[in-house]
Design a protein around this motif. Sequence first.
Motif, PDB file in Angstrom:
ATOM      1  N   ALA A 128       7.810  24.051 -13.613  1.00  0.00           N
ATOM      2  CA  ALA A 128       8.334  23.172 -12.924  1.00  0.00           C
ATOM      3  C   ALA A 128       7.489  21.744 -13.476  1.00  0.00           C
ATOM      4  CB  ALA A 128       8.408  23.305 -11.478  1.00  0.00           C
ATOM      5  N   ALA A 129       6.374  21.753 -13.600  1.00  0.00           N
ATOM      6  CA  ALA A 129       5.665  20.664 -13.998  1.00  0.00           C
ATOM      7  C   ALA A 129       6.008  20.127 -15.463  1.00  0.00           C
ATOM      8  CB  ALA A 129       4.165  21.002 -14.158  1.00  0.00           C
ATOM      9  N   ILE A 130       6.014  21.417 -16.321  1.00  0.00           N
ATOM     10  CA  ILE A 130       6.455  21.077 -17.745  1.00  0.00           C
ATOM     11  C   ILE A 130       8.006  20.248 -17.859  1.00  0.00           C
ATOM     12  CG2 ILE A 130       7.008  23.268 -18.523  1.00  0.00           C
ATOM     13  CD1 ILE A 130       5.199  20.816 -20.550  1.00  0.00           C
ATOM     14  N   ARG A 131       8.792  21.179 -16.936  1.00  0.00           N
ATOM     15  CA  ARG A 131      10.234  20.628 -17.059  1.00  0.00           C
ATOM     16  C   ARG A 131      10.421  19.054 -16.465  1.00  0.00           C
ATOM     17  NH1 ARG A 131      13.230  23.989 -13.081  1.00  0.00           N
ATOM     18  NH2 ARG A 131      14.754  22.674 -13.587  1.00  0.00           N
ATOM     19  N   ALA A 132       9.303  18.924 -15.758  1.00  0.00           N
ATOM     20  CA  ALA A 132       9.391  17.540 -15.009  1.00  0.00           C
ATOM     21  C   ALA A 132       8.834  16.396 -15.859  1.00  0.00           C
ATOM     22  CB  ALA A 132       8.355  17.443 -13.698  1.00  0.00           C
ATOM     23  N   GLN A 133       8.268  17.107 -16.976  1.00  0.00           N
ATOM     24  CA  GLN A 133       7.852  15.959 -18.010  1.00  0.00           C
ATOM     25  C   GLN A 133       8.707  15.995 -19.155  1.00  0.00           C
ATOM     26  OE1 GLN A 133       3.754  17.678 -18.587  1.00  0.00           O
ATOM     27  NE2 GLN A 133       3.135  15.742 -17.766  1.00  0.00           N
ATOM     28  N   GLY A 134       9.843  16.442 -18.991  1.00  0.00           N
ATOM     29  CA  GLY A 134      10.893  16.278 -19.813  1.00  0.00           C
ATOM     30  C   GLY A 134      11.100  17.368 -21.306  1.00  0.00           C
ATOM     31  N   ALA A 135      10.611  18.452 -21.057  1.00  0.00           N
ATOM     32  CA  ALA A 135      10.323  19.429 -21.991  1.00  0.00           C
ATOM     33  C   ALA A 135      11.671  19.836 -22.291  1.00  0.00           C
ATOM     34  CB  ALA A 135       9.434  20.417 -21.918  1.00  0.00           C
TER      35      ALA A 135
END
Lengths: 306, 263
Positions: A201-208
């Motif tokens: 979720a964290a890496i998705r929330a960084q726009g990956a």
Amino acid sequence: MTAAIETERSGLVGYLTAEVSRSPTQASLQRLYFGCRRFAQNPLAMVGFFVLVALILIAVFAPWIAPFPMNEQNLQTRLLWPSADHLFGTDELGRDIFSRVVYGSRITLQITCLVAVIAAPIGLLVGTVSGYFGGWTDTIMMRLTDVFLSFPPLILALGFVAALGPGIRNAVIAIALTVWPPIARLARAETLTVRSSDYIAAIRAQGAPAWRVVVKHVMPMCLSSVIIRITLNMAGIILTAAALGFLGLGAQPPMPEWGAMLSTGRQYLLGSWFLAAAPGLAIVVVSLGFNLFGDGLRDVLDPRDE
Amino acid sequence: MIEVEDLTVRFGKGKAAVTAVDGVSFTVRTGEAFGLVGESGCGKTTILRALAGLNEDWSGLVRIDGKQLMPKRERAFYKLVQIVFQDPYGSLHPRFTVNGTLMEPIKIHDLDRPDERIDRVLRQVGLGPAFRFRYPHQLSGGQRQRVAIARALILEPKLMLLDEPTSALDVSVQAEILNLLTDIRDSTGLTFLLVSHDLSVVSHMCDRLAVMNQGRIYEELTVEDLVQRRYRETYTRQLFEASLGYDKRLSTAQVKALDEAGA
């Protein structure tokens, strides 16, 4: 001289065990070092490791190790019992069996490596993509996997070789086709547990973008179990390759493939058992080596133990 | 900074559908720290995940920094809004070093001078360069949460969504992280949207708060109102009293009331 080596060694160990890593390379080397140390504490795994090292060395240095050329026939010395000249005896055409077993390690190694290199990435990719995206992608890919899984592996490989024609290259393709589906299943199961975690979720929330999440963040988490699985499968791959050779659909004569040698040896089993015993023993030892090595790897790599 | 109107989030389809957030509206001003309070399961984290772009299945009108949000976000959005998760043990990738974790946003958004940025952000969250090449399992809970905060800060967002940033940590570390967040807000002027079940955390960090229950906002009030006990809803009073901790008189009274009801 020794003193210099000593200090350099302790310098290297110091570098590997330092509390504070100073570079990304050092951090990953340290991780590798501690993994190796854990692996080395497992004696059975080390046996497996040495069998594999021996297999690789024998395959590489085959021409220097083998006392005779692998296809040199001598009809005057056929079916000789094991002796100092011919360690494992000679076969029905007077060829030295020891030399043939040594050269056969090249074929075995080639088949297992090629199958691993083809099947592992396909399985990993299919499994992670289908697990991560879910929905229709998942349904289509998993039903396709089910089709491959619903055949007994050897029968499937036989069918493919029969369609493509006998030979090592086709045997490799056929075996790879039977090996990837379980890996895809495994990678998918791992992906399902990983994909709902906060770090994804964290890496998705960084726009990956999705491909980056799958390749850089999901795959590393599935990689260890896939490596373990493929290593443990190696024994099965060797046996399938030997079975194909035995049935005459793998390596063709006069190639010294262990399964094919075993198959010829069968005809002389009562009089000259060593014809079949030597390649058979080689298959057993190498399969066992891969299994022990895979078990050791599981102890080191399996994230459930951390 | 944030305007939310009639935000509704449903999970599942047909009869099994659950409405986790039911027509919620609120506004957060730029530079403000706004708290969303409520018991677990009331939908506060769901709101945060919808705002962060982690859940695309919502309806309503959301405007952040003047721009209306679509369920699918563009890359620039993620530079504007960052989220810090509740559990620092689950929010850091176990195979990545601190450096690797902080490198990812830099690579995704093509930022320049990566080393300088990482050093600066690590110093900002109170971790030295010595921590840069450690793996999460070599860090304590508080240190991990600092890394998670650093990861959110490295993109220099204007809005930070905090999902119970201290509830997985023990008490002494909680205070450290709260002070760190307050310092960061003082020095950068970030807007905070904080979700918590703990009124004392919210009253420490926030200017205003909204009390949520069962997917709805019951009331909105300032921290000043809360401290002066100027609340309208009974639910807020219950939450407030619960946050005061164990009160012997209160619990004896409750036991007595229950006994009488039973008899």
